[in-house]
Enzyme design. Structure first.
Site, short mmCIF file in Angstrom:
data_model
loop_
_atom_site.label_atom_id
_atom_site.label_comp_id
_atom_site.label_asym_id
_atom_site.label_seq_id
_atom_site.Cartn_x
_atom_site.Cartn_y
_atom_site.Cartn_z
CG ASP A 86 -2.13 0.93 1.01
OD1 ASP A 86 -3.24 0.40 0.85
OD2 ASP A 86 -1.97 2.17 1.00
CG ASP A 121 1.76 5.33 -6.12
OD1 ASP A 121 1.10 4.73 -6.99
OD2 ASP A 121 1.55 6.52 -5.80
CB VAL A 122 -0.35 0.37 -7.81
CG1 VAL A 122 -0.66 -0.50 -6.62
CG2 VAL A 122 -1.37 1.49 -7.96
CE1 TYR A 170 -13.35 4.19 -9.08
CE2 TYR A 170 -15.70 3.81 -9.39
CZ TYR A 170 -14.49 3.47 -8.80
OH TYR A 170 -14.44 2.42 -7.93
CE LYS A 217 -12.14 0.66 -9.89
NZ LYS A 217 -11.14 -0.26 -9.29
CB THR A 275 -14.46 1.13 1.71
OG1 THR A 275 -15.01 1.81 0.56
CG2 THR A 275 -14.66 -0.37 1.56
#
Length: 261
Positions: free
Chosen positions: A35, A69-70, A165, A169, A200
């Site tokens: 993460d 960080d991805v 967004y 996705k 979340t």
């Protein structure tokens, strides 16, 4: 080296990612939890705090953590290398890291918003695939490798003022389907899991974007009548990581409480 099945999970410090790490660990997996654990100036809500990964590692003996960080492909390669050197190999990779940005119509979303969504939510998944799939393929036959990406109900519907967004996705689902085709006959499968409204920090940020005082209002389209809990989605993700999910590849598991019914 351990006798455990081994996973790398991104977005692991909170939400569905953290719930997935805990579920896998309870099921006997060894996990490398990844993460960023830092806020992003281009994301207008708080991200996971620096100590959240440490708390996970304290709960279970076979969890190792990496703050990364991805968007950093080299860091994800290091996470995979840690899984192989510490635990002897890799059996599953779960791409759970994502951010949500919106609040304006598509034509008014800024270059920075588009760039952040595509870089984190799409390239972050691709970066994990590029790091993890070679390791999954290094397992000897008969192998049961799994690449699982968290998509969203937004990957299957248009949502008001969340157009960018939704686009990101939708791209995750396309990436998983293409990856599954490339993995044909290898014993490694690729699956997307599309949650609905789940309780979340990201759901709270979405409620704030819509000026809603209660996140439960975002679950009005779900047949469950309430938001899902992260643990309920993590159960689906963990099953998708298991050998028992062999019949699925290039597929989407709609863990959305009936949002897309």
């Amino acid at each position: 080296m351990t006798g455990h099945r081994v996973a790398v999970v991104t977005g692991a410090a909170r939400g569905i990612g953290a719930a997935t790490v805990r579920r896998l660990a309870r099921d006997g997996w060894a996990v490398v939890a990844v993460d960023r654990c830092a806020d992003d100036p281009d994301v207008p809500y708080p991200l996971a705090e620096p100590g959240r990964l440490d708390l996970l590692a304290q709960e279970f003996p076979f969890i190792r953590t990496i703050r990364a960080d991805v968007r950093d492909a080299a860091a994800l390669r290091r996470a995979v290398e840690l899984a192989e050197t510490e635990f002897g190999g890799l059996d599953a990779a779960v791409a759970a890291a994502a951010v949500m940005l919106g609040g304006d119509p598509v034509w008014e979303q800024t270059d920075a918003q588009w760039r952040t969504l595509l870089d984190v939510d799409v390239m972050g998944v691709a970066n994990l695939a590029r790091a993890a799939v070679p390791a999954l393929l290094r397992r000897p036959h008969p192998r049961h490798g799994r690449f699982v990406a968290l998509a969203s109900a937004a990957a299957h519907r248009g949502l008001w003022r969340l157009g960018a967004y939704c686009a990101a996705k939708h791209a995750v689902v396309g990436l998983v389907r293409g990856l599954a085709c490339d993995l044909r006959d290898t014993g490694v499968h690729a699956v997307a899991v599309s949650p609905g409204s789940t309780r979340t920090d990201m759901l709270r940020a979405t409620a704030d974007l819509y000026h809603l005082p209660d996140v439960d209002e975002l679950a009005a389209r779900q047949l469950t009548g309430r938001p899902l809990e992260p643990e309920e989605v993590a159960t689906v993700v963990a099953w998708a990581c298991s050998p028992e999910s062999f019949a699925l590849t290039g597929s989407v598991l709609h863990a959305d409480g009936g949002f897309t019914a």
